[in-house]
Design a protein around this motif. Structure first.
Motif, PDB file in Angstrom:
ATOM      1  N   CYS A  73     -47.038 -47.915 -24.641  1.00 45.13           N
ATOM      2  CA  CYS A  73     -46.315 -49.050 -23.772  1.00 45.13           C
ATOM      3  C   CYS A  73     -45.087 -49.672 -24.327  1.00 45.13           C
ATOM      4  N   LYS A  74     -45.259 -49.859 -25.723  1.00 41.22           N
ATOM      5  CA  LYS A  74     -44.075 -50.645 -26.371  1.00 41.22           C
ATOM      6  C   LYS A  74     -42.626 -49.880 -26.378  1.00 41.22           C
ATOM      7  N   ILE A  75     -42.468 -48.981 -25.606  1.00 43.13           N
ATOM      8  CA  ILE A  75     -41.139 -48.281 -25.263  1.00 43.13           C
ATOM      9  C   ILE A  75     -40.769 -48.909 -23.920  1.00 43.13           C
ATOM     10  N   LEU A  76     -41.752 -48.984 -22.939  1.00 42.19           N
ATOM     11  CA  LEU A  76     -41.241 -49.421 -21.690  1.00 42.19           C
ATOM     12  C   LEU A  76     -41.220 -51.045 -22.026  1.00 42.19           C
ATOM     13  N   THR A  77     -41.990 -51.602 -22.991  1.00 41.07           N
ATOM     14  CA  THR A  77     -41.920 -53.269 -22.753  1.00 41.07           C
ATOM     15  C   THR A  77     -40.521 -53.573 -23.539  1.00 41.07           C
ATOM     16  N   ALA A  78     -40.014 -52.691 -24.498  1.00 41.93           N
ATOM     17  CA  ALA A  78     -38.760 -52.899 -25.201  1.00 41.93           C
ATOM     18  C   ALA A  78     -37.563 -52.872 -23.980  1.00 41.93           C
ATOM     19  N   ALA A  79     -37.572 -51.952 -23.278  1.00 42.83           N
ATOM     20  CA  ALA A  79     -36.476 -51.957 -22.129  1.00 42.83           C
ATOM     21  C   ALA A  79     -36.629 -53.218 -21.143  1.00 42.83           C
ATOM     22  N   ILE A  80     -38.031 -53.488 -20.775  1.00 44.90           N
ATOM     23  CA  ILE A  80     -38.158 -54.098 -19.731  1.00 44.90           C
ATOM     24  C   ILE A  80     -37.834 -55.836 -20.345  1.00 44.90           C
ATOM     25  N   LYS A  81     -38.127 -55.914 -21.475  1.00 41.53           N
ATOM     26  CA  LYS A  81     -37.425 -57.409 -22.085  1.00 41.53           C
ATOM     27  C   LYS A  81     -36.320 -57.580 -21.927  1.00 41.53           C
ATOM     28  N   GLY A  82     -35.474 -56.532 -21.767  1.00 40.04           N
ATOM     29  CA  GLY A  82     -34.030 -56.940 -21.872  1.00 40.04           C
ATOM     30  C   GLY A  82     -33.383 -57.014 -20.279  1.00 40.04           C
ATOM     31  N   LYS A  83     -32.322 -57.211 -20.072  1.00 43.19           N
ATOM     32  CA  LYS A  83     -31.764 -57.449 -18.578  1.00 43.19           C
ATOM     33  C   LYS A  83     -32.079 -56.539 -17.830  1.00 43.19           C
ATOM     34  N   VAL A  84     -31.852 -56.534 -16.454  1.00 46.36           N
ATOM     35  CA  VAL A  84     -31.937 -55.429 -15.607  1.00 46.36           C
ATOM     36  C   VAL A  84     -30.335 -54.875 -15.632  1.00 46.36           C
ATOM     37  N   ASP A  85     -30.232 -53.511 -15.678  1.00 46.22           N
ATOM     38  CA  ASP A  85     -28.915 -52.938 -16.016  1.00 46.22           C
ATOM     39  C   ASP A  85     -28.521 -52.654 -14.675  1.00 46.22           C
TER      40      ASP A  85
END
Length: 155
Positions: A73-85
């Motif tokens: 899950c940490k892969i998904l969480t890393a992207a989601i914690k950033g801004k919406v691209d």
């Protein structure tokens, strides 16, 4: 004998006519089977709670775990914690992320997480339920063969 044959013929004709006019009941439409259980949860900077449902072979955890080798899950969480691209303003959100491996063989991998932030999928085949969101529908690595993430990202 003649009477019996005439009676049998009349019964057969009536039965044929009646059975031809009766229509069979259509089979009930079954919803597409998918597992709505939540596997991961993350919150983006705008306060959206993004879930990753187990899903099925078409989308969700069961889809991208095997197809794109994302197993944590940490892969998904890393992207989601950033801004919406990318936001299409119809519920589809895309988050980009970068994973970096250091050491003797450094490597940089760009990945994308695609979210359907609405109750239904775009094609209306799947329903998350009242007050729920579909969540992560796909995740994959962009600069890798077959969009498959390297094994080191899952450690």
């Amino acid at each position: 004998m003649k009477r019996t044959a005439t009676l049998a013929c009349a019964v057969l004709t009536t039965t044929t006519l009646l059975s031809g006019s009766a229509q069979a009941m259509p089979a009930p439409v079954k919803p597409n089977p998918w597992d709505k259980r939540v596997h991961c949860t993350a919150t983006d900077p705008d306060g959206r709670k993004i879930v990753t449902r187990m899903g099925n072979s078409a989308f969700g955890w069961k889809h991208f775990t095997y197809r794109h080798n994302i197993r944590v899950c940490k892969i998904l969480t890393a992207a989601i914690k950033g801004k919406v691209d990318h936001n299409d303003h119809h519920g589809r959100l895309e988050y980009d992320g970068v994973a970096i491996r250091t050491g003797s063989r450094p490597q940089q991998v760009r990945f994308k997480v695609i979210v359907q932030y609405s109750r239904y999928t775009k094609d209306k085949k799947y329903d998350a339920g009242k007050g729920q969101k579909i969540g992560v529908i796909n995740a994959y690595c962009r600069n890798q063969p077959n969009n498959k993430c390297p094994a080191w990202m899952n450690k």
